[in-house]
Motif scaffolding. Structure first.
Motif, PDB file in Angstrom:
ATOM      1  N   TYR A  85       1.786  18.998  -2.064  1.00  0.00           N
ATOM      2  CA  TYR A  85       0.969  18.429  -3.142  1.00  0.00           C
ATOM      3  C   TYR A  85      -0.485  18.520  -2.717  1.00  0.00           C
ATOM      4  N   GLY A  86      -1.379  17.860  -3.470  1.00  0.00           N
ATOM      5  CA  GLY A  86      -2.773  17.754  -3.071  1.00  0.00           C
ATOM      6  C   GLY A  86      -3.028  16.384  -2.461  1.00  0.00           C
ATOM      7  N   VAL A  87      -4.257  15.900  -2.563  1.00  0.00           N
ATOM      8  CA  VAL A  87      -4.601  14.558  -2.098  1.00  0.00           C
ATOM      9  C   VAL A  87      -5.028  13.751  -3.313  1.00  0.00           C
ATOM     10  N   TYR A  88      -4.568  12.520  -3.401  1.00  0.00           N
ATOM     11  CA  TYR A  88      -4.941  11.681  -4.538  1.00  0.00           C
ATOM     12  C   TYR A  88      -6.459  11.526  -4.629  1.00  0.00           C
ATOM     13  N   SER A  89      -6.950  11.397  -5.848  1.00  0.00           N
ATOM     14  CA  SER A  89      -8.393  11.297  -6.081  1.00  0.00           C
ATOM     15  C   SER A  89      -8.909   9.865  -6.016  1.00  0.00           C
ATOM     16  N   PHE A  90      -8.123   8.969  -5.442  1.00  0.00           N
ATOM     17  CA  PHE A  90      -8.547   7.590  -5.208  1.00  0.00           C
ATOM     18  C   PHE A  90      -8.304   7.242  -3.744  1.00  0.00           C
ATOM     19  N   THR A  91      -9.098   6.323  -3.227  1.00  0.00           N
ATOM     20  CA  THR A  91      -8.929   5.922  -1.827  1.00  0.00           C
ATOM     21  C   THR A  91      -7.580   5.237  -1.634  1.00  0.00           C
ATOM     22  N   HIS A  92      -6.850   5.699  -0.655  1.00  0.00           N
ATOM     23  CA  HIS A  92      -5.555   5.107  -0.332  1.00  0.00           C
ATOM     24  C   HIS A  92      -5.296   5.290   1.157  1.00  0.00           C
ATOM     25  N   PHE A  93      -4.291   4.599   1.658  1.00  0.00           N
ATOM     26  CA  PHE A  93      -3.901   4.736   3.064  1.00  0.00           C
ATOM     27  C   PHE A  93      -2.462   4.295   3.208  1.00  0.00           C
ATOM     28  N   HIS A  94      -1.933   4.461   4.401  1.00  0.00           N
ATOM     29  CA  HIS A  94      -0.559   4.061   4.688  1.00  0.00           C
ATOM     30  C   HIS A  94      -0.591   3.019   5.805  1.00  0.00           C
ATOM     31  N   SER A  95       0.026   1.880   5.566  1.00  0.00           N
ATOM     32  CA  SER A  95       0.006   0.808   6.563  1.00  0.00           C
ATOM     33  C   SER A  95       1.199   0.866   7.500  1.00  0.00           C
ATOM     34  N   GLY A 106      -6.089  27.139  -0.634  1.00  0.00           N
ATOM     35  CA  GLY A 106      -7.322  26.618  -1.197  1.00  0.00           C
ATOM     36  C   GLY A 106      -8.190  25.840  -0.222  1.00  0.00           C
ATOM     37  N   SER A 107      -9.123  25.090  -0.785  1.00  0.00           N
ATOM     38  CA  SER A 107     -10.054  24.289   0.005  1.00  0.00           C
ATOM     39  C   SER A 107     -10.443  23.051  -0.791  1.00  0.00           C
ATOM     40  N   LYS A 137      -9.192  10.261   0.416  1.00  0.00           N
ATOM     41  CA  LYS A 137      -9.107  10.639  -0.988  1.00  0.00           C
ATOM     42  C   LYS A 137      -9.755  12.003  -1.173  1.00  0.00           C
ATOM     43  N   GLN A 138      -9.402  12.650  -2.274  1.00  0.00           N
ATOM     44  CA  GLN A 138      -9.968  13.953  -2.611  1.00  0.00           C
ATOM     45  C   GLN A 138     -11.208  13.763  -3.475  1.00  0.00           C
ATOM     46  N   ILE A 139     -12.321  14.347  -3.030  1.00  0.00           N
ATOM     47  CA  ILE A 139     -13.557  14.319  -3.807  1.00  0.00           C
ATOM     48  C   ILE A 139     -13.597  15.480  -4.792  1.00  0.00           C
ATOM     49  N   SER A 140     -13.250  16.666  -4.321  1.00  0.00           N
ATOM     50  CA  SER A 140     -13.196  17.859  -5.163  1.00  0.00           C
ATOM     51  C   SER A 140     -12.300  18.881  -4.488  1.00  0.00           C
ATOM     52  N   ALA A 141     -11.824  19.841  -5.275  1.00  0.00           N
ATOM     53  CA  ALA A 141     -10.958  20.888  -4.717  1.00  0.00           C
ATOM     54  C   ALA A 141     -10.914  22.065  -5.670  1.00  0.00           C
ATOM     55  N   ASP A 142     -10.617  23.248  -5.138  1.00  0.00           N
ATOM     56  CA  ASP A 142     -10.398  24.377  -6.027  1.00  0.00           C
ATOM     57  C   ASP A 142      -8.986  24.290  -6.613  1.00  0.00           C
ATOM     58  N   ASP A 143      -8.710  25.133  -7.585  1.00  0.00           N
ATOM     59  CA  ASP A 143      -7.452  25.021  -8.332  1.00  0.00           C
ATOM     60  C   ASP A 143      -6.218  25.285  -7.484  1.00  0.00           C
ATOM     61  N   SER A 144      -6.376  25.995  -6.382  1.00  0.00           N
ATOM     62  CA  SER A 144      -5.207  26.373  -5.587  1.00  0.00           C
ATOM     63  C   SER A 144      -4.929  25.419  -4.428  1.00  0.00           C
ATOM     64  N   PHE A 145      -5.754  24.394  -4.252  1.00  0.00           N
ATOM     65  CA  PHE A 145      -5.630  23.518  -3.083  1.00  0.00           C
ATOM     66  C   PHE A 145      -4.268  22.842  -3.028  1.00  0.00           C
ATOM     67  N   MET A 146      -3.588  23.024  -1.887  1.00  0.00           N
ATOM     68  CA  MET A 146      -2.266  22.421  -1.685  1.00  0.00           C
ATOM     69  C   MET A 146      -2.045  22.129  -0.211  1.00  0.00           C
ATOM     70  N   LEU A 147      -1.250  21.085   0.029  1.00  0.00           N
ATOM     71  CA  LEU A 147      -0.948  20.628   1.385  1.00  0.00           C
ATOM     72  C   LEU A 147       0.554  20.520   1.602  1.00  0.00           C
ATOM     73  N   VAL A 148       0.929  20.565   2.869  1.00  0.00           N
ATOM     74  CA  VAL A 148       2.236  20.086   3.315  1.00  0.00           C
ATOM     75  C   VAL A 148       1.997  18.733   3.961  1.00  0.00           C
TER      76      VAL A 148
END
Length: 204
Positions: A85-95, A106-107, A137-148
């Motif tokens: 997936y990508g990174v959510y566009s809101f600040t989050h974390f895992h406790s 992408g980038s 959180k994600q500030i901006s990204a190109d259309d192809s940005f993806m993560l594992v």
């Protein structure tokens, strides 16, 4: 359309590893490493005394399937991949867990540490090792940005928002997250195995 990260099941989790050809397994590699210290709370984001570790150029140039390579690398080092997936566009974390994010396409610009945190650029081949409690959180990204995305074994990551009223309780939860048994990129040596264990050892 990208799969929902909570429903994504990698093939590695469904097929016995022994069924994969030997050449398909990624090996730990020596790669360039960047360290970010994000140890002070920001709003409702606890952050962590353990540094964020960013590995660059993790994917070799001759790899055909970047996502597959990262999934095999993480798996071989004891970090089962759980989503693409990508990174959510809101600040989050895992406790309740640390997290590994491997960029396979992408980038993007990501913000680490909360709303006042540092903004970094990530691109294909970068792997971020994010300690529990560190906001992102994600500030901006190109259309192809993806993560594992991957976590230590037997972990189901929680999803925490920037909520100042819950900071104390979540800071305690973050402090109780154990150090991982291995590093998702370097295995049982180097990387976080040195940096995080050193940071967690009290000075005499």
């Amino acid at each position: 359309m990208p799969l929902d990260r909570r429903r994504f099941c990698t093939l590695l989790g469904c097929w016995p590893l022994l069924a994969l050809p030997r050449w398909s397994f990624a090996e730990p590699r020596e790669v360039a490493m960047q360290i970010l210290s994000i140890n002070k709370p920001d709003g409702g984001v606890p952050n962590n005394s353990l540094p964020v570790v960013i590995y660059h150029h993790v994917i070799p140039p001759d790899v055909v399937d970047n996502a597959d390579y990262l999934e095999h690398l993480f798996t071989s080092n004891g970090w089962p991949p759980q989503w693409r997936y990508g990174v959510y566009s809101f600040t989050h974390f895992h406790s309740n867990t640390h997290e590994a994010l491997g960029v396979f396409a992408g980038s993007a610009k990501l913000q680490l540490g909360g709303e006042k945190g540092v903004v970094i650029d990530v691109q294909v081949g970068d792997v971020l090792l994010i300690p529990a409690g560190v906001g992102h959180k994600q500030i901006s990204a190109d259309d192809s940005f993806m993560l594992v995305g991957a976590y230590p074994p037997n972990i189901s990551a929680d999803l925490c928002h920037d909520e100042p009223a819950k900071l104390t309780a979540r800071s305690k939860a973050v402090a109780n997250v154990p150090l991982p048994a291995s590093d998702p990129v370097t295995g049982h040596s180097e990387g976080s195995m040195l940096l995080w264990h050193s940071a967690a050892t009290p000075s005499k």
